[in-house]
Design a protein around this motif. Structure first.
Motif, PDB file in Angstrom:
ATOM      1  N   ASN A   1       0.798  -1.234   0.000  1.00  0.00           N
ATOM      2  CA  ASN A   1       0.000   0.000   0.000  1.00  0.00           C
ATOM      3  C   ASN A   1       0.829   1.283   0.000  1.00  0.00           C
ATOM      4  N   GLY A   2       2.135   1.180  -0.260  1.00  0.00           N
ATOM      5  CA  GLY A   2       2.945   2.381  -0.387  1.00  0.00           C
ATOM      6  C   GLY A   2       3.459   2.913   0.937  1.00  0.00           C
ATOM      7  N   VAL A   3       4.038   4.099   0.882  1.00  0.00           N
ATOM      8  CA  VAL A   3       4.719   4.678   2.039  1.00  0.00           C
ATOM      9  C   VAL A   3       3.765   5.339   3.030  1.00  0.00           C
ATOM     10  N   GLY A   4       2.582   5.719   2.558  1.00  0.00           N
ATOM     11  CA  GLY A   4       1.628   6.378   3.445  1.00  0.00           C
ATOM     12  C   GLY A   4       1.954   7.836   3.685  1.00  0.00           C
ATOM     13  N   THR A   5       1.299   8.425   4.681  1.00  0.00           N
ATOM     14  CA  THR A   5       1.397   9.870   4.923  1.00  0.00           C
ATOM     15  C   THR A   5       1.944  10.208   6.312  1.00  0.00           C
ATOM     16  N   LYS A   6       2.556   9.251   6.985  1.00  0.00           N
ATOM     17  CA  LYS A   6       2.990   9.485   8.366  1.00  0.00           C
ATOM     18  C   LYS A   6       4.419  10.023   8.476  1.00  0.00           C
ATOM     19  N   PHE A   7       5.140  10.153   7.362  1.00  0.00           N
ATOM     20  CA  PHE A   7       6.510  10.652   7.402  1.00  0.00           C
ATOM     21  C   PHE A   7       6.551  12.112   7.840  1.00  0.00           C
ATOM     22  N   ASN A   8       7.586  12.486   8.601  1.00  0.00           N
ATOM     23  CA  ASN A   8       7.787  13.887   8.930  1.00  0.00           C
ATOM     24  C   ASN A   8       8.449  14.604   7.745  1.00  0.00           C
ATOM     25  N   GLU A   9       8.576  15.918   7.847  1.00  0.00           N
ATOM     26  CA  GLU A   9       9.095  16.709   6.733  1.00  0.00           C
ATOM     27  C   GLU A   9      10.525  16.321   6.358  1.00  0.00           C
ATOM     28  N   LYS A  10      11.330  15.980   7.350  1.00  0.00           N
ATOM     29  CA  LYS A  10      12.713  15.607   7.080  1.00  0.00           C
ATOM     30  C   LYS A  10      12.797  14.362   6.206  1.00  0.00           C
ATOM     31  N   LEU A  11      12.035  13.328   6.561  1.00  0.00           N
ATOM     32  CA  LEU A  11      12.063  12.090   5.787  1.00  0.00           C
ATOM     33  C   LEU A  11      11.415  12.271   4.421  1.00  0.00           C
ATOM     34  N   GLN A  12      10.367  13.083   4.353  1.00  0.00           N
ATOM     35  CA  GLN A  12       9.756  13.370   3.056  1.00  0.00           C
ATOM     36  C   GLN A  12      10.759  14.003   2.108  1.00  0.00           C
ATOM     37  N   ALA A  13      11.594  14.891   2.657  1.00  0.00           N
ATOM     38  CA  ALA A  13      12.606  15.552   1.830  1.00  0.00           C
ATOM     39  C   ALA A  13      13.704  14.588   1.409  1.00  0.00           C
ATOM     40  N   ILE A  14      14.139  13.718   2.330  1.00  0.00           N
ATOM     41  CA  ILE A  14      15.202  12.754   2.019  1.00  0.00           C
ATOM     42  C   ILE A  14      14.801  11.865   0.850  1.00  0.00           C
ATOM     43  N   TYR A  15      13.570  11.385   0.880  1.00  0.00           N
ATOM     44  CA  TYR A  15      13.102  10.466  -0.167  1.00  0.00           C
ATOM     45  C   TYR A  15      12.320  11.172  -1.267  1.00  0.00           C
ATOM     46  N   GLU A  16      12.166  12.483  -1.142  1.00  0.00           N
ATOM     47  CA  GLU A  16      11.416  13.298  -2.106  1.00  0.00           C
ATOM     48  C   GLU A  16      10.083  12.625  -2.470  1.00  0.00           C
ATOM     49  N   ILE A  17       9.316  12.340  -1.463  1.00  0.00           N
ATOM     50  CA  ILE A  17       8.020  11.687  -1.659  1.00  0.00           C
ATOM     51  C   ILE A  17       7.062  12.656  -2.332  1.00  0.00           C
TER      52      ILE A  17
END
Length: 291
Positions: free
Chosen positions: A71-87
């Motif tokens: 079901n994918g990565v979901g929406t629980k990542f914080n801003e730092k991790l979102q930036a690292i993986y460029e979600i």
């Protein structure tokens, strides 16, 4: 572009695009030099390659069950991790894909996890307005291989970062967790191939109907560029095991004309393989619409 779908026997199949992300190209190709792998997938200025999280929805007209594979990565990542993986959910998202195909999250009766790395199971839960975790698919049973469950709940130091507490704990707490063995058959025409090189107990769903076979290859083959035998990810826990499993799988895919559904390939949805002397290579690429 509209999402693809098709029918195989009594199964309706729907492509579920859950979003895009990036991972380090060196890690994705292990010991293979960048001069070689970058010919197939270009890297950005940070050496990351473009990837996607493509899941599969299977509706069985025999049993009435609705299966979601990962079901994918979901929406629980914080801003730092979102930036690292460029979600990136700007083009595709889990909710938008369900809506386009006319399904709701309540329709899902079974979630089959290939494995529990964060980019495969993160959307199992989401945070509500109070910051509390809620189950995305409230009517689903969650199917995990026994070896993968043991690995995810007692990870080694190297793999620990892939099994996030916020993803694993809700599965520990639910009464709807079903631990399966190697020989599981979810119903006639829907079984799995279990491989252990990337992570222990990774199950690859295999659909067989209308004289065709479609395998959801998850992280055994992350992209079409990973088809060459020694091109193994640096993320794999047991690369020598991956090498043996991959060789056997590639030959089986050629011999049985198995269509390979790619979870992470940004550029290709499904590929077929052919023998080219001693090597196996990509023969064709297509979508579910063209199956």
């Amino acid at each position: 572009m509209s999402l693809s779908k098709t029918t195989l026997g009594n199964f309706e199949l729907y492509t579920i695009e859950t979003g895009d992300f990036k991972l380090d190209g060196g890690a994705m190709f292990g010991v293979v030099p960048k001069t070689l792998w970058s010919r197939g997938i270009p890297a950005d200025e940070n050496n990351r390659i473009q990837m996607t999280m493509r899941c599969l929805l299977i509706k069985s007209n025999t049993t009435g069950r609705v299966y979601l594979i990962d079901n994918g990565v979901g929406t629980k990542f914080n801003e730092k991790l979102q930036a690292i993986y460029e979600i990136d959910f700007s083009t595709h998202s889990l909710a938008a894909s369900f809506k386009e195909h006319g399904f709701s999250f309540d329709d899902v009766t079974d979630v089959i996890f290939t494995h529990l790395h964060f980019d495969h199971c993160g959307a199992t839960t989401y945070y509500n307005e109070q910051g509390e975790a809620e189950y995305t698919f409230p009517n689903a049973t969650y199917h995990v291989h026994k070896e993968q469950w043991e690995t995810a709940t007692n990870p080694n130091a190297r793999e620990k970062a892939s099994f996030l507490k916020e993803n694993i704990d809700p599965l520990k707490e639910t009464k709807h967790l079903n631990l399966v063995d190697d020989d599981v058959v979810y119903e006639e025409g829907l079984s799995t191939i279990v491989v252990n090189g990337h992570t222990l107990g990774q199950q690859l769903p295999l659909i067989e109907a209308d004289g065709k076979k479609l395998c959801f290859v998850a992280d055994l083959l992350a992209t079409h560029v990973h088809v060459p035998l020694p091109w193994v990810m640096g993320y794999d826990m047991y690369p020598a095991t991956t090498l043996k499993e991959k060789e056997a799988f590639l030959h089986r895919a050629v011999e049985e004309s198995i269509y390979l559904y790619l979870e992470h390939d940004y550029y290709k949805e499904i590929i077929t393989l052919q023998q080219d002397g001693k090597k196996v290579k990509v023969a064709d690429s297509l979508t579910l619409n063209e199956l």
